[in-house]
Motif scaffolding. Structure first.
Motif, mmCIF file in Angstrom:
data_model
loop_
_atom_site.group_PDB
_atom_site.id
_atom_site.type_symbol
_atom_site.label_atom_id
_atom_site.label_comp_id
_atom_site.label_asym_id
_atom_site.label_seq_id
_atom_site.Cartn_x
_atom_site.Cartn_y
_atom_site.Cartn_z
ATOM 1 N N HIS A 1 1.425 -4.889 -9.166
ATOM 2 C CA HIS A 1 0.345 -4.324 -10.236
ATOM 3 C C HIS A 1 0.248 -3.000 -9.241
ATOM 4 O O HIS A 1 -0.345 -3.019 -7.965
ATOM 5 N N GLU A 2 0.119 -1.871 -9.931
ATOM 6 C CA GLU A 2 -0.424 -0.524 -9.299
ATOM 7 C C GLU A 2 -1.646 -0.001 -10.045
ATOM 8 O O GLU A 2 -1.666 -0.183 -11.204
ATOM 9 N N LYS A 3 -2.586 0.587 -9.239
ATOM 10 C CA LYS A 3 -3.546 1.341 -9.718
ATOM 11 C C LYS A 3 -3.760 2.668 -8.689
ATOM 12 O O LYS A 3 -3.571 2.472 -7.725
ATOM 13 N N GLN B 1 -12.402 -1.093 -3.744
ATOM 14 C CA GLN B 1 -11.314 -0.883 -4.972
ATOM 15 C C GLN B 1 -10.141 -1.505 -4.406
ATOM 16 O O GLN B 1 -9.300 -2.043 -5.521
ATOM 17 N N THR C 1 -8.456 -4.083 -7.531
ATOM 18 C CA THR C 1 -7.016 -4.228 -7.682
ATOM 19 C C THR C 1 -6.611 -5.641 -7.522
ATOM 20 O O THR C 1 -5.645 -5.800 -8.301
ATOM 21 N N GLU D 1 -7.522 -7.886 -10.525
ATOM 22 C CA GLU D 1 -6.886 -7.374 -11.637
ATOM 23 C C GLU D 1 -5.178 -8.159 -11.444
ATOM 24 O O GLU D 1 -5.017 -8.535 -12.348
#
Length: 100
Positions: free
Chosen positions: A3-5, A82, A86, A89
């Motif tokens: 998963h990338e943000k 942050q 992530t 998520e």
């Protein structure tokens, strides 16, 4: 599963947080690995926060991988809040994938 943000900091720097789940050797749990890359406003590509020209580069090379990753996160400029967001998520996405 990954998963990338991307977070854009007040300075204009973009920080890409990548969370990856790796299955443990005994298959009993998923180990979460966090990696960060940065891109300053005038740059086109993401790069590690600590590169060969950074004063802490040689210290980074002598650290254990886990501590080196923490140092990279620290120098990226992203907040722990942050990072936690992530990871949450990622956990939600992983839970949905397991249910399917």
């Amino acid at each position: 599963m990954t998963h990338e943000k991307i977070f854009v900091l007040e300075t204009g720097r973009a920080v890409k947080v990548k969370v990856e789940g790796v299955l443990a050797d005994d298959l009993s749990k998923v180990i979460i690995q966090v990696d960060v890359m940065i891109k300053d406003p005038k740059e086109e590509d993401f790069r590690p926060p600590i590169g060969p020209t950074h004063p802490k580069y040689w210290k980074l090379k002598s650290l254990e991988p886990e501590k080196a990753g923490l140092l990279q996160i620290e120098y990226s400029g992203v907040y722990q809040k942050q990072i936690r967001k992530t990871i949450r998520e990622f956990d939600k996405l992983h839970a949905l994938e397991v249910q399917d």
